[in-house]
Scaffold this motif. Structure first.
Motif, mmCIF file in Angstrom:
data_model
loop_
_atom_site.group_PDB
_atom_site.id
_atom_site.type_symbol
_atom_site.label_atom_id
_atom_site.label_comp_id
_atom_site.label_asym_id
_atom_site.label_seq_id
_atom_site.Cartn_x
_atom_site.Cartn_y
_atom_site.Cartn_z
ATOM 1 N N TYR A 1 -7.408 5.926 5.567
ATOM 2 C CA TYR A 1 -7.964 6.890 4.615
ATOM 3 C C TYR A 1 -8.092 6.190 3.256
ATOM 4 N N ALA A 2 -8.731 6.825 2.301
ATOM 5 C CA ALA A 2 -9.114 6.165 1.050
ATOM 6 C C ALA A 2 -7.941 5.513 0.309
ATOM 7 N N GLY B 1 -3.817 -0.925 0.585
ATOM 8 C CA GLY B 1 -3.764 -1.995 1.577
ATOM 9 C C GLY B 1 -2.620 -1.921 2.568
ATOM 10 N N PHE B 2 -1.914 -0.790 2.654
ATOM 11 C CA PHE B 2 -0.829 -0.709 3.641
ATOM 12 C C PHE B 2 -1.387 -0.367 5.012
ATOM 13 N N ARG B 3 -0.614 -0.730 6.045
ATOM 14 C CA ARG B 3 -1.037 -0.406 7.413
ATOM 15 C C ARG B 3 0.152 0.074 8.215
ATOM 16 N N LEU B 4 -0.120 0.970 9.133
ATOM 17 C CA LEU B 4 0.879 1.490 10.058
ATOM 18 C C LEU B 4 1.086 0.447 11.148
#
Length: 139
Positions: free
Chosen positions: A15-16, A22-25
């Protein structure tokens, strides 16, 4: 928690805000979630360390994910933050922020969670706890 990779079926489009920061799961399972964020210059405060709001965002986000796991990409569960407590403990030594969240209790309409932000060296930077309300509308 095991380092099993994120089930690709559960990997949602960013999402925006997620794209912007710049984080990711990287892991998502029952009552647990993990996010990673490389430390970049635009995340820094005037003292040259990541802004406290970055830590608070990661803590809040990872706790929300921890409480909303369904395992079914066709049945998303969402939550709203009711309260968020953040404690700043240290500053990063490494180059990647790692947020881990765990759902620690709750019921059908609310849940409670705890989280930490550390770096890849194991330095614990911040801790958080929160109360969350499940949204009635599910995607």
């Amino acid at each position: 928690m095991s380092e099993t990779p994120l089930d690709p079926r559960l990997d949602e489009d960013p999402y925006a805000l997620q794209k912007h920061l710049g984080f990711r799961l990287t892991h998502w399972d029952v009552d647990y979630a993990r996010l990673e964020l490389p430390i970049e210059h635009f995340l820094m405060n005037r003292a040259g360390i990541p802004h406290g709001g970055i830590y608070a965002t990661l803590l809040d986000t990872v706790m929300g994910y921890a409480g909303c796991y369904t395992g079914d990409p066709g049945h998303k569960k969402l939550a709203l933050t009711l309260s968020l407590t953040t404690n700043f403990l240290s500053r990063p030594i490494g180059h990647v922020l790692i947020a881990e969240g765990r759902r620690v209790g709750g019921g059908a309409s609310t849940f409670f969670a705890e989280s930490t932000v550390s770096d890849e060296t194991g330095e614990i930077i911040a801790r958080g706890s929160g109360a969350f309300k499940y949204r009635k509308t599910r995607l």
